[in-house]
Design a protein around this motif. Structure first.
Motif, PDB file in Angstrom:
ATOM      1  N   GLN A   1       0.829  -1.208   0.000  1.00 41.97           N
ATOM      2  CA  GLN A   1       0.000   0.000   0.000  1.00 41.97           C
ATOM      3  C   GLN A   1       0.864   1.259   0.000  1.00 41.97           C
ATOM      4  N   ILE A   2       1.900   1.264   0.825  1.00 50.09           N
ATOM      5  CA  ILE A   2       2.804   2.416   0.903  1.00 50.09           C
ATOM      6  C   ILE A   2       3.509   2.614  -0.437  1.00 50.09           C
ATOM      7  N   ALA A   3       4.066   1.533  -0.990  1.00 46.77           N
ATOM      8  CA  ALA A   3       4.830   1.620  -2.230  1.00 46.77           C
ATOM      9  C   ALA A   3       3.965   2.120  -3.384  1.00 46.77           C
ATOM     10  N   GLU A   4       2.710   1.683  -3.451  1.00 47.85           N
ATOM     11  CA  GLU A   4       1.843   2.136  -4.543  1.00 47.85           C
ATOM     12  C   GLU A   4       1.587   3.631  -4.467  1.00 47.85           C
ATOM     13  N   ILE A   5       1.341   4.155  -3.270  1.00 47.46           N
ATOM     14  CA  ILE A   5       1.079   5.591  -3.123  1.00 47.46           C
ATOM     15  C   ILE A   5       2.353   6.394  -3.383  1.00 47.46           C
ATOM     16  N   VAL A   6       3.471   5.970  -2.806  1.00 48.54           N
ATOM     17  CA  VAL A   6       4.730   6.704  -2.955  1.00 48.54           C
ATOM     18  C   VAL A   6       5.199   6.703  -4.406  1.00 48.54           C
ATOM     19  N   SER A   7       5.029   5.577  -5.104  1.00 53.05           N
ATOM     20  CA  SER A   7       5.485   5.492  -6.500  1.00 53.05           C
ATOM     21  C   SER A   7       4.417   5.924  -7.494  1.00 53.05           C
ATOM     22  N   LYS A   8       3.307   6.441  -6.982  1.00 52.49           N
ATOM     23  CA  LYS A   8       2.208   6.961  -7.805  1.00 52.49           C
ATOM     24  C   LYS A   8       1.638   5.908  -8.750  1.00 52.49           C
ATOM     25  N   GLY A   9       1.511   4.680  -8.232  1.00 53.94           N
ATOM     26  CA  GLY A   9       0.815   3.626  -8.950  1.00 53.94           C
ATOM     27  C   GLY A   9       1.657   2.677  -9.767  1.00 53.94           C
ATOM     28  N   SER A  10       2.936   2.916  -9.904  1.00 46.92           N
ATOM     29  CA  SER A  10       3.753   2.015 -10.705  1.00 46.92           C
ATOM     30  C   SER A  10       5.031   1.682  -9.963  1.00 46.92           C
ATOM     31  N   PRO A  11       5.199   0.513  -9.446  1.00 50.02           N
ATOM     32  CA  PRO A  11       4.346  -0.669  -9.544  1.00 50.02           C
ATOM     33  C   PRO A  11       3.168  -0.583  -8.569  1.00 50.02           C
ATOM     34  N   ASN A  12       2.179  -1.412  -8.831  1.00 51.18           N
ATOM     35  CA  ASN A  12       0.996  -1.382  -7.974  1.00 51.18           C
ATOM     36  C   ASN A  12       1.239  -2.144  -6.677  1.00 51.18           C
ATOM     37  N   CYS A  13       0.235  -2.170  -5.830  1.00 49.68           N
ATOM     38  CA  CYS A  13       0.330  -2.777  -4.503  1.00 49.68           C
ATOM     39  C   CYS A  13       0.708  -4.257  -4.568  1.00 49.68           C
ATOM     40  N   ALA A  14       0.080  -4.993  -5.460  1.00 48.52           N
ATOM     41  CA  ALA A  14       0.319  -6.443  -5.547  1.00 48.52           C
ATOM     42  C   ALA A  14       1.751  -6.756  -5.963  1.00 48.52           C
ATOM     43  N   VAL A  15       2.276  -6.031  -6.937  1.00 41.63           N
ATOM     44  CA  VAL A  15       3.643  -6.273  -7.405  1.00 41.63           C
ATOM     45  C   VAL A  15       4.643  -5.929  -6.309  1.00 41.63           C
ATOM     46  N   SER A  16       4.479  -4.765  -5.683  1.00 41.97           N
ATOM     47  CA  SER A  16       5.396  -4.363  -4.608  1.00 41.97           C
ATOM     48  C   SER A  16       5.340  -5.329  -3.441  1.00 41.97           C
ATOM     49  N   GLY A  17       4.131  -5.741  -3.060  1.00 39.06           N
ATOM     50  CA  GLY A  17       3.976  -6.693  -1.961  1.00 39.06           C
ATOM     51  C   GLY A  17       4.597  -8.040  -2.272  1.00 39.06           C
ATOM     52  N   THR A  18       4.502  -8.481  -3.525  1.00 39.95           N
ATOM     53  CA  THR A  18       5.093  -9.763  -3.929  1.00 39.95           C
ATOM     54  C   THR A  18       6.615  -9.701  -3.885  1.00 39.95           C
ATOM     55  N   ILE A  19       7.185  -8.625  -4.392  1.00 42.48           N
ATOM     56  CA  ILE A  19       8.648  -8.460  -4.346  1.00 42.48           C
ATOM     57  C   ILE A  19       9.118  -8.445  -2.898  1.00 42.48           C
ATOM     58  N   TYR A  20       8.380  -7.740  -2.046  1.00 44.13           N
ATOM     59  CA  TYR A  20       8.720  -7.672  -0.622  1.00 44.13           C
ATOM     60  C   TYR A  20       8.690  -9.080  -0.004  1.00 44.13           C
ATOM     61  N   THR A  21       7.668  -9.870  -0.343  1.00 46.97           N
ATOM     62  CA  THR A  21       7.534 -11.229   0.199  1.00 46.97           C
ATOM     63  C   THR A  21       8.698 -12.102  -0.243  1.00 46.97           C
ATOM     64  N   VAL A  22       9.094 -12.025  -1.517  1.00 51.29           N
ATOM     65  CA  VAL A  22      10.226 -12.808  -2.013  1.00 51.29           C
ATOM     66  C   VAL A  22      11.496 -12.416  -1.265  1.00 51.29           C
TER      67      VAL A  22
ATOM     68  N   PHE B   1      12.087 -14.070   2.126  1.00 48.42           N
ATOM     69  CA  PHE B   1      12.658 -15.415   2.161  1.00 48.42           C
ATOM     70  C   PHE B   1      14.175 -15.401   2.217  1.00 48.42           C
ATOM     71  N   ILE B   2      14.796 -14.351   1.702  1.00 47.55           N
ATOM     72  CA  ILE B   2      16.248 -14.271   1.806  1.00 47.55           C
ATOM     73  C   ILE B   2      16.684 -13.328   2.929  1.00 47.55           C
ATOM     74  N   GLY B   3      15.729 -12.783   3.646  1.00 54.33           N
ATOM     75  CA  GLY B   3      16.023 -11.979   4.831  1.00 54.33           C
ATOM     76  C   GLY B   3      16.392 -10.539   4.580  1.00 54.33           C
ATOM     77  N   LEU B   4      16.061  -9.981   3.414  1.00 53.23           N
ATOM     78  CA  LEU B   4      16.457  -8.611   3.122  1.00 53.23           C
ATOM     79  C   LEU B   4      15.322  -7.698   2.665  1.00 53.23           C
ATOM     80  N   PRO B   5      14.142  -7.804   3.238  1.00 50.56           N
ATOM     81  CA  PRO B   5      13.081  -6.895   2.794  1.00 50.56           C
ATOM     82  C   PRO B   5      13.360  -5.450   3.199  1.00 50.56           C
TER      83      PRO B   5
END
Length: 183
Positions: free
Chosen positions: A78-99, A102-106
């Motif tokens: 949610q934060i990333a979508e607002i700060v980046s003005k919609g690109s990338p969207n919430c789902a993409v940013s959240g998915t990258i964060y989740t990945v 797994f390697i411990g560096l979010p």
């Protein structure tokens, strides 16, 4: 007893001399009040603006605190979508964060968005450097960023496009005030 204008400043309305204005005491001039740039936003003389809430005020918005503790990728998205003005969207940013979780560096990814948020609103870098804030206190920093955007009128649940549409149409959401003492 009659007091003149200058006597009123020295003796006060009740005729009593205060310690700060008594002869022999130094009376430093008070600091000028902070400038207000937007509702509930205080600007410092150096030009930076304070955050609307502190880093450890997570319980000011308990629902977001719970969501962030259980699944921080939602809040980050949610934060990333607002700060980046919609690109990338919430789902993409959240998915990258989740990945990255797994390697411990979010925190490396999320601190970039904290820096962008600070740059957009000229916020002070506090309590320390952005990467350290995210490394040592990831959940608290995400909650603080969420509250900052919410206090600036963003509806975090509807995403960038709907918020931008509201702004274009002149519909604004009033800032959320902390619950305190009521009259």
């Amino acid at each position: 007893m009659y007091y003149g204008h200058s006597d009123h400043e020295q003796y006060g309305a009740g005729g009593h001399m205060s310690h700060a204005t008594a002869p022999g005491f130094h009376n430093p001039s008070p600091a000028p009040p902070p400038r207000y740039t937007a509702p509930y936003v205080v600007q410092h003389p150096g030009g930076t603006i304070r955050w609307s809430s502190g880093l450890c005020h997570c319980c000011d918005h308990p629902e977001n605190c719970l969501i962030t503790c259980v699944c921080p990728c939602i809040t980050f998205g949610q934060i990333a979508e607002i700060v980046s003005k919609g690109s990338p969207n919430c789902a993409v940013s959240g998915t990258i964060y989740t990945v990255l979780c797994f390697i411990g560096l979010p925190c490396l990814y999320s601190c970039v968005y904290r820096s962008r948020l600070r740059a957009q609103y000229d916020l002070e870098e506090s309590p320390c450097v952005d990467c350290l804030v995210h490394f040592f206190c990831e959940a608290c920093s995400l909650c603080q960023e969420y509250r900052e955007l919410k206090s600036r009128g963003f509806d975090m649940g509807i995403g960038w496009e709907a918020n931008a549409d509201r702004q274009r149409r002149g519909i604004t959401v009033p800032p959320v005030m902390a619950q305190g003492m009521n009259r």
